[in-house]
Motif scaffolding. Structure first.
Motif, PDB file in Angstrom:
ATOM      1  N   GLN A   1      94.357   1.637  -5.473  1.00  0.00           N
ATOM      2  CA  GLN A   1      94.111   0.925  -6.740  1.00  0.00           C
ATOM      3  C   GLN A   1      94.671  -0.483  -6.672  1.00  0.00           C
ATOM      4  O   GLN A   1      94.135  -1.405  -7.288  1.00  0.00           O
ATOM      5  CB  GLN A   1      94.772   1.676  -7.893  1.00  0.00           C
ATOM      6  N   ALA A   2      95.780  -0.628  -5.942  1.00  0.00           N
ATOM      7  CA  ALA A   2      96.416  -1.945  -5.809  1.00  0.00           C
ATOM      8  C   ALA A   2      97.146  -2.003  -4.475  1.00  0.00           C
ATOM      9  O   ALA A   2      97.612  -0.987  -3.968  1.00  0.00           O
ATOM     10  CB  ALA A   2      97.395  -2.192  -6.956  1.00  0.00           C
ATOM     11  N   VAL A   3      97.215  -3.211  -3.925  1.00  0.00           N
ATOM     12  CA  VAL A   3      97.934  -3.396  -2.663  1.00  0.00           C
ATOM     13  C   VAL A   3      98.543  -4.794  -2.635  1.00  0.00           C
ATOM     14  O   VAL A   3      97.917  -5.757  -3.091  1.00  0.00           O
ATOM     15  CB  VAL A   3      96.989  -3.159  -1.461  1.00  0.00           C
ATOM     16  N   ILE A   4      99.767  -4.863  -2.122  1.00  0.00           N
ATOM     17  CA  ILE A   4     100.459  -6.146  -1.973  1.00  0.00           C
ATOM     18  C   ILE A   4     100.662  -6.407  -0.487  1.00  0.00           C
ATOM     19  O   ILE A   4     101.137  -5.522   0.241  1.00  0.00           O
ATOM     20  CB  ILE A   4     101.823  -6.147  -2.702  1.00  0.00           C
ATOM     21  N   LEU A   5     100.282  -7.591  -0.056  1.00  0.00           N
ATOM     22  CA  LEU A   5     100.376  -7.952   1.353  1.00  0.00           C
ATOM     23  C   LEU A   5     101.160  -9.241   1.510  1.00  0.00           C
ATOM     24  O   LEU A   5     101.229 -10.057   0.586  1.00  0.00           O
ATOM     25  CB  LEU A   5      98.974  -8.212   1.934  1.00  0.00           C
ATOM     26  N   ARG A   6     101.684  -9.429   2.725  1.00  0.00           N
ATOM     27  CA  ARG A   6     102.191 -10.738   3.121  1.00  0.00           C
ATOM     28  C   ARG A   6     101.067 -11.468   3.853  1.00  0.00           C
ATOM     29  O   ARG A   6     100.204 -10.834   4.469  1.00  0.00           O
ATOM     30  CB  ARG A   6     103.372 -10.587   4.065  1.00  0.00           C
ATOM     31  N   GLU A   7     101.089 -12.755   3.799  1.00  0.00           N
ATOM     32  CA  GLU A   7     100.090 -13.544   4.543  1.00  0.00           C
ATOM     33  C   GLU A   7     100.061 -13.092   5.997  1.00  0.00           C
ATOM     34  O   GLU A   7     101.102 -12.872   6.609  1.00  0.00           O
ATOM     35  CB  GLU A   7     100.475 -15.026   4.534  1.00  0.00           C
ATOM     36  N   GLY A   8      98.858 -12.945   6.526  1.00  0.00           N
ATOM     37  CA  GLY A   8      98.707 -12.559   7.929  1.00  0.00           C
ATOM     38  C   GLY A   8      98.557 -11.068   8.143  1.00  0.00           C
ATOM     39  O   GLY A   8      98.140 -10.636   9.226  1.00  0.00           O
ATOM     40  N   GLU A   9      98.893 -10.263   7.123  1.00  0.00           N
ATOM     41  CA  GLU A   9      98.753  -8.808   7.269  1.00  0.00           C
ATOM     42  C   GLU A   9      97.305  -8.378   7.019  1.00  0.00           C
ATOM     43  O   GLU A   9      96.503  -9.116   6.447  1.00  0.00           O
ATOM     44  CB  GLU A   9      99.700  -8.090   6.289  1.00  0.00           C
ATOM     45  N   ASP A  10      96.990  -7.169   7.459  1.00  0.00           N
ATOM     46  CA  ASP A  10      95.648  -6.618   7.296  1.00  0.00           C
ATOM     47  C   ASP A  10      95.632  -5.589   6.170  1.00  0.00           C
ATOM     48  O   ASP A  10      96.671  -5.008   5.825  1.00  0.00           O
ATOM     49  CB  ASP A  10      95.191  -5.933   8.586  1.00  0.00           C
ATOM     50  N   ALA A  11      94.438  -5.371   5.618  1.00  0.00           N
ATOM     51  CA  ALA A  11      94.282  -4.358   4.570  1.00  0.00           C
ATOM     52  C   ALA A  11      92.911  -3.719   4.681  1.00  0.00           C
ATOM     53  O   ALA A  11      91.960  -4.338   5.182  1.00  0.00           O
ATOM     54  CB  ALA A  11      94.456  -4.978   3.190  1.00  0.00           C
ATOM     55  N   VAL A  12      92.830  -2.486   4.201  1.00  0.00           N
ATOM     56  CA  VAL A  12      91.559  -1.770   4.132  1.00  0.00           C
ATOM     57  C   VAL A  12      91.378  -1.256   2.707  1.00  0.00           C
ATOM     58  O   VAL A  12      92.289  -0.658   2.138  1.00  0.00           O
ATOM     59  CB  VAL A  12      91.514  -0.579   5.109  1.00  0.00           C
ATOM     60  N   ILE A  13      90.205  -1.495   2.152  1.00  0.00           N
ATOM     61  CA  ILE A  13      89.867  -0.983   0.832  1.00  0.00           C
ATOM     62  C   ILE A  13      88.688  -0.036   0.985  1.00  0.00           C
ATOM     63  O   ILE A  13      87.696  -0.362   1.637  1.00  0.00           O
ATOM     64  CB  ILE A  13      89.490  -2.137  -0.128  1.00  0.00           C
ATOM     65  N   ASN A  14      88.831   1.147   0.410  1.00  0.00           N
ATOM     66  CA  ASN A  14      87.804   2.175   0.546  1.00  0.00           C
ATOM     67  C   ASN A  14      87.034   2.392  -0.746  1.00  0.00           C
ATOM     68  O   ASN A  14      87.578   2.225  -1.840  1.00  0.00           O
ATOM     69  CB  ASN A  14      88.447   3.499   0.972  1.00  0.00           C
ATOM     70  N   CYS A  15      85.770   2.781  -0.585  1.00  0.00           N
ATOM     71  CA  CYS A  15      84.890   3.043  -1.720  1.00  0.00           C
ATOM     72  C   CYS A  15      84.159   4.356  -1.420  1.00  0.00           C
ATOM     73  O   CYS A  15      83.419   4.430  -0.430  1.00  0.00           O
ATOM     74  CB  CYS A  15      83.909   1.886  -1.871  1.00  0.00           C
ATOM     75  N   SER A  16      84.364   5.370  -2.249  1.00  0.00           N
ATOM     76  CA  SER A  16      83.768   6.690  -2.012  1.00  0.00           C
ATOM     77  C   SER A  16      82.880   7.092  -3.171  1.00  0.00           C
ATOM     78  O   SER A  16      83.302   7.018  -4.328  1.00  0.00           O
ATOM     79  CB  SER A  16      84.858   7.742  -1.845  1.00  0.00           C
ATOM     80  N   SER A  17      81.685   7.558  -2.838  1.00  0.00           N
ATOM     81  CA  SER A  17      80.745   7.978  -3.862  1.00  0.00           C
ATOM     82  C   SER A  17      80.473   9.470  -3.751  1.00  0.00           C
ATOM     83  O   SER A  17      80.473  10.034  -2.655  1.00  0.00           O
ATOM     84  CB  SER A  17      79.435   7.196  -3.715  1.00  0.00           C
ATOM     85  N   SER A  18      80.208  10.106  -4.892  1.00  0.00           N
ATOM     86  CA  SER A  18      79.848  11.517  -4.893  1.00  0.00           C
ATOM     87  C   SER A  18      78.333  11.685  -4.724  1.00  0.00           C
ATOM     88  O   SER A  18      77.838  12.807  -4.627  1.00  0.00           O
ATOM     89  CB  SER A  18      80.290  12.174  -6.194  1.00  0.00           C
ATOM     90  N   LYS A  19      77.602  10.560  -4.688  1.00  0.00           N
ATOM     91  CA  LYS A  19      76.139  10.613  -4.584  1.00  0.00           C
ATOM     92  C   LYS A  19      75.676   9.881  -3.327  1.00  0.00           C
ATOM     93  O   LYS A  19      76.382   9.031  -2.786  1.00  0.00           O
ATOM     94  CB  LYS A  19      75.502   9.963  -5.811  1.00  0.00           C
ATOM     95  N   ALA A  20      74.461  10.227  -2.908  1.00  0.00           N
ATOM     96  CA  ALA A  20      73.876   9.549  -1.750  1.00  0.00           C
ATOM     97  C   ALA A  20      73.714   8.062  -2.056  1.00  0.00           C
ATOM     98  O   ALA A  20      73.473   7.667  -3.194  1.00  0.00           O
ATOM     99  CB  ALA A  20      72.517  10.163  -1.416  1.00  0.00           C
ATOM    100  N   LEU A  21      73.828   7.266  -1.007  1.00  0.00           N
ATOM    101  CA  LEU A  21      73.790   5.817  -1.177  1.00  0.00           C
ATOM    102  C   LEU A  21      72.713   5.181  -0.318  1.00  0.00           C
ATOM    103  O   LEU A  21      72.460   5.617   0.805  1.00  0.00           O
ATOM    104  CB  LEU A  21      75.143   5.211  -0.800  1.00  0.00           C
ATOM    105  N   TYR A  22      72.085   4.136  -0.859  1.00  0.00           N
ATOM    106  CA  TYR A  22      71.162   3.309  -0.086  1.00  0.00           C
ATOM    107  C   TYR A  22      71.873   2.081   0.453  1.00  0.00           C
ATOM    108  O   TYR A  22      71.677   1.685   1.590  1.00  0.00           O
ATOM    109  CB  TYR A  22      69.982   2.883  -0.958  1.00  0.00           C
ATOM    110  N   SER A  23      72.700   1.490  -0.382  1.00  0.00           N
ATOM    111  CA  SER A  23      73.452   0.316   0.054  1.00  0.00           C
ATOM    112  C   SER A  23      74.739   0.212  -0.753  1.00  0.00           C
ATOM    113  O   SER A  23      74.892   0.838  -1.804  1.00  0.00           O
ATOM    114  CB  SER A  23      72.631  -0.968  -0.119  1.00  0.00           C
ATOM    115  N   VAL A  24      75.653  -0.576  -0.215  1.00  0.00           N
ATOM    116  CA  VAL A  24      76.918  -0.862  -0.904  1.00  0.00           C
ATOM    117  C   VAL A  24      77.107  -2.370  -0.931  1.00  0.00           C
ATOM    118  O   VAL A  24      76.968  -3.038   0.097  1.00  0.00           O
ATOM    119  CB  VAL A  24      78.108  -0.190  -0.190  1.00  0.00           C
TER     120      VAL A  24
END
Lengths: 114, 113
Positions: free
Chosen positions: B8-31
Motif C-alpha cells: 500500500q505504501a513504500v519508503i525508499l532512499r534515492e538509488g534503491e529499487d522497488a516493486v509494485i504489484n497489481c493482482s486481479s481476480s478476473k482475466a485481463l487483456y491489458s494493464v
C-alpha cells in the motif's frame, strides 16, 4: 499535448445543494469518464460516456448523474449533495474504437460538502 | 472487483529499487500503469499487453503475467521525482473499444534523499 480541464480545483458546497462539476477536453476524444478518488480505495468509476448524449453507469453511480451535450464537455451532477460525497473527483478522456489507448486526466476537483 | 495493489505504501532512499504489484481476480487483456504526484493529475506511464512486456518510462519497467492475472512495476535506482501514488488500471478481454479501466487501490511511493 492533450488537455483535460476541470472547471474548479476546490469547491465547497452545502448539504442538499445541486452541484455541477465540469470537464472539457481538447483532443476530440469520444470517451470521457468521471472518477472518484478516496484514500485506500483508488479510483472508482462513477459514469462513462462514449459519445454525445450517450452514457453508461460505472461502479458507483448512486447520487450522481451526467450530461454530455457536446463532444468536448462532460458534466457530473450531484443531484442533492451529501457529506459522504466529499471527495476528489477526476475527469479523464480517451479515444474510442482502438484498444490500448491511455486515458488522459484532469487535475481534479476537491469537493467538500458541509 | 478492484485489482489489489501491494504494498500500500513504500519508503525508499534515492538509488534503491522497488516493486509494485497489481493482482486481479478476473482475466485481463491489458494493464495500464499511471503515476499521480501530489496535487496533480494521474499521468500515463505504460501499457502491458497480453503476452507482452514493455519498458516505457525512465528507469521504470513492468511485466504482465496473464496466467496469474498479475502485473508488476519495477522502479530501479529510484529518484526523488519517482515519488507519488502509482495506480494500475486493468482492461478485461471483453472490453471491446470502450477503453474502460478498473483501477487498483493505489501504492504510495516516497523517495527520500
Amino acid at each position: 499535448d492533450v488537455k483535460v480541464t476541470q472547471s474548479s480545483r476546490y469547491l465547497v458546497k452545502r448539504t442538499g445543494e445541486k452541484v455541477f462539476l465540469e470537464c472539457v477536453q481538447d483532443m476530440d476524444h469520444e470517451n470521457m469518464f468521471w472518477y472518484r478518488q478516496d484514500p485506500g480505495l483508488g479510483l472508482r468509476l462513477i459514469y462513462f460516456s462514449y459519445d454525445v448524449k450517450m452514457k453508461e453507469k460505472g461502479d458507483i453511480p448512486e447520487g450522481y448523474s451526467v450530461s454530455r451535450e457536446k463532444k468536448e464537455r462532460f458534466s457530473l451532477i450531484l443531484e442533492s449533495a451529501s457529506t459522504n460525497q466529499t471527495s476528489m473527483y477526476l475527469c479523464a478522456s480517451s479515444f474510442r474504437g482502438r484498444r490500448n489507448q491511455p486515458q488522459h486526466f484532469g487535475d481534479g476537483t476537491r469537493l467538500s460538502i458541509l | 472487483q478492484q485489482p489489489v495493489q501491494s504494498p500500500q505504501a513504500v519508503i525508499l532512499r534515492e538509488g534503491e529499487d522497488a516493486v509494485i504489484n497489481c493482482s486481479s481476480s478476473k482475466a485481463l487483456y491489458s494493464v495500464h500503469w499511471y503515476r499521480q504526484k501530489h496535487g496533480e493529475a494521474p499521468v500515463f506511464l505504460m501499457i502491458l499487453l497480453k503476452g507482452g512486456e514493455q519498458k516505457g518510462h525512465e528507469k521504470i519497467s513492468a511485466s504482465f503475467n496473464e496466467k496469474k492475472q498479475q502485473s508488476s512495476l519495477y522502479l530501479t535506482a529510484s529518484q526523488l521525482s519517482y515519488s507519488g501514488t502509482y495506480f494500475c488500471g486493468t482492461e478485461p478481454p471483453d472490453g471491446g473499444a470502450t477503453n474502460k479501466l478498473i483501477f487498483g487501490t493505489g501504492t504510495l511511493l516516497a523517495v527520500q534523499p
